[in-house]
Design a protein around this motif. Structure first.
Motif, PDB file in Angstrom:
ATOM      1  N   LEU A  32       0.835  -1.201   0.000  1.00  0.00           N
ATOM      2  CA  LEU A  32       0.000   0.000   0.000  1.00  0.00           C
ATOM      3  C   LEU A  32       0.875   1.259   0.000  1.00  0.00           C
ATOM      4  CD1 LEU A  32      -2.743   1.449   0.205  1.00  0.00           C
ATOM      5  CD2 LEU A  32      -2.577   1.185   2.707  1.00  0.00           C
ATOM      6  N   ALA A  33       1.881   1.287   0.866  1.00  0.00           N
ATOM      7  CA  ALA A  33       2.772   2.450   0.938  1.00  0.00           C
ATOM      8  C   ALA A  33       3.480   2.683  -0.390  1.00  0.00           C
ATOM      9  CB  ALA A  33       3.792   2.270   2.055  1.00  0.00           C
ATOM     10  N   GLU A  34       3.891   1.600  -1.034  1.00  0.00           N
ATOM     11  CA  GLU A  34       4.609   1.733  -2.304  1.00  0.00           C
ATOM     12  C   GLU A  34       3.674   2.088  -3.463  1.00  0.00           C
ATOM     13  OE1 GLU A  34       8.359  -1.224  -1.313  1.00  0.00           O
ATOM     14  OE2 GLU A  34       6.632  -2.057  -2.388  1.00  0.00           O
ATOM     15  N   SER A  35       2.373   1.909  -3.272  1.00  0.00           N
ATOM     16  CA  SER A  35       1.427   2.190  -4.353  1.00  0.00           C
ATOM     17  C   SER A  35       0.975   3.653  -4.383  1.00  0.00           C
ATOM     18  CB  SER A  35       0.191   1.279  -4.242  1.00  0.00           C
ATOM     19  OG  SER A  35      -0.632   1.680  -3.163  1.00  0.00           O
ATOM     20  N   ILE A  36       1.131   4.370  -3.276  1.00  0.00           N
ATOM     21  CA  ILE A  36       0.689   5.767  -3.262  1.00  0.00           C
ATOM     22  C   ILE A  36       1.764   6.646  -3.873  1.00  0.00           C
ATOM     23  CG2 ILE A  36      -0.888   5.531  -1.308  1.00  0.00           C
ATOM     24  CD1 ILE A  36       1.248   6.715   0.480  1.00  0.00           C
ATOM     25  N   ASP A  37       1.323   7.726  -4.467  1.00  0.00           N
ATOM     26  CA  ASP A  37       2.248   8.625  -5.153  1.00  0.00           C
ATOM     27  C   ASP A  37       2.642   9.769  -4.220  1.00  0.00           C
ATOM     28  OD1 ASP A  37       3.790   9.681  -7.183  1.00  0.00           O
ATOM     29  OD2 ASP A  37       2.128  10.858  -8.005  1.00  0.00           O
ATOM     30  N   ASP A  38       3.369   9.417  -3.155  1.00  0.00           N
ATOM     31  CA  ASP A  38       3.804  10.422  -2.195  1.00  0.00           C
ATOM     32  C   ASP A  38       5.155   9.977  -1.632  1.00  0.00           C
ATOM     33  OD1 ASP A  38       4.285  11.973   0.135  1.00  0.00           O
ATOM     34  OD2 ASP A  38       2.132  12.394   0.291  1.00  0.00           O
ATOM     35  N   GLN A  39       6.210  10.560  -2.157  1.00  0.00           N
ATOM     36  CA  GLN A  39       7.557  10.151  -1.788  1.00  0.00           C
ATOM     37  C   GLN A  39       7.891  10.453  -0.320  1.00  0.00           C
ATOM     38  OE1 GLN A  39      10.075   8.534  -4.019  1.00  0.00           O
ATOM     39  NE2 GLN A  39       7.965   7.994  -4.510  1.00  0.00           N
ATOM     40  N   GLU A  40       7.348  11.536   0.218  1.00  0.00           N
ATOM     41  CA  GLU A  40       7.611  11.869   1.617  1.00  0.00           C
ATOM     42  C   GLU A  40       7.058  10.783   2.541  1.00  0.00           C
ATOM     43  OE1 GLU A  40       6.508  15.271   4.922  1.00  0.00           O
ATOM     44  OE2 GLU A  40       6.323  15.776   2.797  1.00  0.00           O
ATOM     45  N   ARG A  41       5.832  10.376   2.298  1.00  0.00           N
ATOM     46  CA  ARG A  41       5.227   9.307   3.110  1.00  0.00           C
ATOM     47  C   ARG A  41       5.983   7.990   2.931  1.00  0.00           C
ATOM     48  NH1 ARG A  41       0.573  12.306   1.814  1.00  0.00           N
ATOM     49  NH2 ARG A  41      -0.646  12.820   3.664  1.00  0.00           N
ATOM     50  N   LEU A  42       6.317   7.687   1.703  1.00  0.00           N
ATOM     51  CA  LEU A  42       7.039   6.445   1.429  1.00  0.00           C
ATOM     52  C   LEU A  42       8.389   6.434   2.148  1.00  0.00           C
ATOM     53  CD1 LEU A  42       7.219   3.734  -0.029  1.00  0.00           C
ATOM     54  CD2 LEU A  42       8.169   4.964  -2.017  1.00  0.00           C
ATOM     55  N   ALA A  43       9.084   7.552   2.129  1.00  0.00           N
ATOM     56  CA  ALA A  43      10.386   7.618   2.790  1.00  0.00           C
ATOM     57  C   ALA A  43      10.265   7.367   4.288  1.00  0.00           C
ATOM     58  CB  ALA A  43      11.038   8.975   2.538  1.00  0.00           C
ATOM     59  N   MET A  44       9.318   8.041   4.956  1.00  0.00           N
ATOM     60  CA  MET A  44       9.148   7.827   6.398  1.00  0.00           C
ATOM     61  C   MET A  44       8.669   6.405   6.688  1.00  0.00           C
ATOM     62  SD  MET A  44      10.345  10.189   8.204  1.00  0.00           S
ATOM     63  CE  MET A  44       9.739   9.771   9.830  1.00  0.00           C
ATOM     64  N   PHE A  45       7.856   5.864   5.791  1.00  0.00           N
ATOM     65  CA  PHE A  45       7.426   4.475   5.948  1.00  0.00           C
ATOM     66  C   PHE A  45       8.645   3.555   5.916  1.00  0.00           C
ATOM     67  CE2 PHE A  45       6.173   0.355   4.355  1.00  0.00           C
ATOM     68  CZ  PHE A  45       5.094   0.044   5.168  1.00  0.00           C
ATOM     69  N   TYR A  46       9.526   3.740   4.926  1.00  0.00           N
ATOM     70  CA  TYR A  46      10.737   2.919   4.828  1.00  0.00           C
ATOM     71  C   TYR A  46      11.628   3.076   6.060  1.00  0.00           C
ATOM     72  CZ  TYR A  46      10.126   1.636  -0.130  1.00  0.00           C
ATOM     73  OH  TYR A  46       9.687   1.119  -1.329  1.00  0.00           O
ATOM     74  N   VAL A  47      11.736   4.298   6.551  1.00  0.00           N
ATOM     75  CA  VAL A  47      12.581   4.540   7.718  1.00  0.00           C
ATOM     76  C   VAL A  47      12.073   3.730   8.918  1.00  0.00           C
ATOM     77  CG1 VAL A  47      13.247   6.292   9.422  1.00  0.00           C
ATOM     78  CG2 VAL A  47      13.452   6.791   6.976  1.00  0.00           C
ATOM     79  N   TRP A  48      10.782   3.832   9.198  1.00  0.00           N
ATOM     80  CA  TRP A  48      10.247   3.088  10.346  1.00  0.00           C
ATOM     81  C   TRP A  48      10.237   1.588  10.084  1.00  0.00           C
ATOM     82  CZ3 TRP A  48      10.847   5.135  14.673  1.00  0.00           C
ATOM     83  CH2 TRP A  48      10.612   6.484  14.905  1.00  0.00           C
ATOM     84  N   LEU A  49       9.927   1.178   8.858  1.00  0.00           N
ATOM     85  CA  LEU A  49       9.970  -0.254   8.539  1.00  0.00           C
ATOM     86  C   LEU A  49      11.383  -0.779   8.756  1.00  0.00           C
ATOM     87  CD1 LEU A  49       8.732  -2.886   7.450  1.00  0.00           C
ATOM     88  CD2 LEU A  49       9.160  -2.021   5.131  1.00  0.00           C
ATOM     89  N   GLY A  50      12.367  -0.019   8.329  1.00  0.00           N
ATOM     90  CA  GLY A  50      13.752  -0.430   8.529  1.00  0.00           C
ATOM     91  C   GLY A  50      14.092  -0.623   9.994  1.00  0.00           C
ATOM     92  N   PHE A  51      13.599   0.268  10.830  1.00  0.00           N
ATOM     93  CA  PHE A  51      13.915   0.168  12.252  1.00  0.00           C
ATOM     94  C   PHE A  51      13.264  -1.054  12.896  1.00  0.00           C
ATOM     95  CE2 PHE A  51      14.023   1.993  16.694  1.00  0.00           C
ATOM     96  CZ  PHE A  51      15.397   1.904  16.806  1.00  0.00           C
ATOM     97  N   THR A  52      12.146  -1.522  12.346  1.00  0.00           N
ATOM     98  CA  THR A  52      11.495  -2.701  12.926  1.00  0.00           C
ATOM     99  C   THR A  52      12.356  -3.956  12.787  1.00  0.00           C
ATOM    100  OG1 THR A  52      10.283  -3.450  10.948  1.00  0.00           O
ATOM    101  CG2 THR A  52       9.196  -1.804  12.360  1.00  0.00           C
ATOM    102  N   PHE A  53      13.297  -3.922  11.864  1.00  0.00           N
ATOM    103  CA  PHE A  53      14.163  -5.090  11.654  1.00  0.00           C
ATOM    104  C   PHE A  53      15.468  -5.011  12.436  1.00  0.00           C
ATOM    105  CE2 PHE A  53      11.411  -5.442   7.929  1.00  0.00           C
ATOM    106  CZ  PHE A  53      11.113  -6.794   7.963  1.00  0.00           C
ATOM    107  N   LEU A  54      15.679  -3.943  13.219  1.00  0.00           N
ATOM    108  CA  LEU A  54      16.897  -3.803  14.006  1.00  0.00           C
ATOM    109  C   LEU A  54      17.096  -5.036  14.883  1.00  0.00           C
ATOM    110  CD1 LEU A  54      19.277  -1.981  14.958  1.00  0.00           C
ATOM    111  CD2 LEU A  54      17.775  -1.225  16.801  1.00  0.00           C
ATOM    112  N   SER A  55      18.269  -5.599  14.811  1.00  0.00           N
ATOM    113  CA  SER A  55      18.700  -6.776  15.575  1.00  0.00           C
ATOM    114  C   SER A  55      18.046  -8.083  15.121  1.00  0.00           C
ATOM    115  CB  SER A  55      18.473  -6.595  17.079  1.00  0.00           C
ATOM    116  OG  SER A  55      19.234  -5.512  17.549  1.00  0.00           O
ATOM    117  N   LYS A  56      16.983  -8.020  14.356  1.00  0.00           N
ATOM    118  CA  LYS A  56      16.361  -9.242  13.833  1.00  0.00           C
ATOM    119  C   LYS A  56      16.961  -9.584  12.464  1.00  0.00           C
ATOM    120  CE  LYS A  56      12.021 -11.575  13.086  1.00  0.00           C
ATOM    121  NZ  LYS A  56      12.350 -12.765  13.843  1.00  0.00           N
TER     122      LYS A  56
END
Length: 171
Positions: A32-56
């Motif tokens: 869903l995040a990748e389907s919307i045409d809003d780079q600012e939202r996508l970037a923050m989504f990627y940032v938080w998604l990335g942090f969810t994988f810390l240490s895992k």
């Protein structure tokens, strides 16, 4: 709207220590995040998604955080860049990439000085730098960072900064 909501809830998951729920929610909404045409939202989504994988899965964490950083740099958005660099500090530290961790943390600190109202950027990036110095066994710099976190936390009434300072000083 869904993406906005889960981005705003990222810190709630973080402070509840619900990494699995957070990761599952963000992973299930990635298309869903990748389907919307809003780079600012996508970037923050990627940032938080990335942090969810810390240490895992730190490689996956690094991948998403760098995607967010790349978009933030393209948009010249200091908030996105600051969050990406803050969280890259921790991922790089976990991966043993200490010079990169300090580089990202220092960059986040510079941005945090421009965005004074966002205490998270300041203490989280400085805490990551402190933990990197701990991993490097650089006790002198570790003590400096710990004291700085304590002082900042006392000055701004930020208990999380104070806790990070005590943690680093006690390591």
């Amino acid at each position: 709207l869904v993406i906005d909501l889960i981005i705003k809830w990222a810190l709630v998951f973080y402070y509840r220590c619900d990494m699995n729920g957070w990761r599952n929610l963000f992973t299930s909404c990635r298309d869903l995040a990748e389907s919307i045409d809003d780079q600012e939202r996508l970037a923050m989504f990627y940032v938080w998604l990335g942090f969810t994988f810390l240490s895992k899965d730190n490689k996956k964490s690094m991948n998403y955080l760098r995607k967010g950083l790349e978009i933030g740099e393209r948009l010249n958005d200091p908030r996105i860049i600051g969050y990406a660099c803050t969280l890259l500090t921790w991922t790089c530290c976990d991966l043993g990439l200490f010079d990169e961790a300090i580089h990202y943390g220092t960059r986040a600190q510079e941005i945090a000085e421009l965005v004074e109202s966002d205490h998270y950027l300041y203490f989280k990036s400085l805490g990551g730098i402190g933990m990197t110095y701990w991993q490097k066994a650089d006790s002198k710099k570790m003590v400096e960072v710990g004291k700085e976190l304590l002082e900042y936390g006392q000055r701004h009434g930020n208990i999380r900064s104070q806790t990070s300072g005590h943690l680093i000083l006690g390591a």
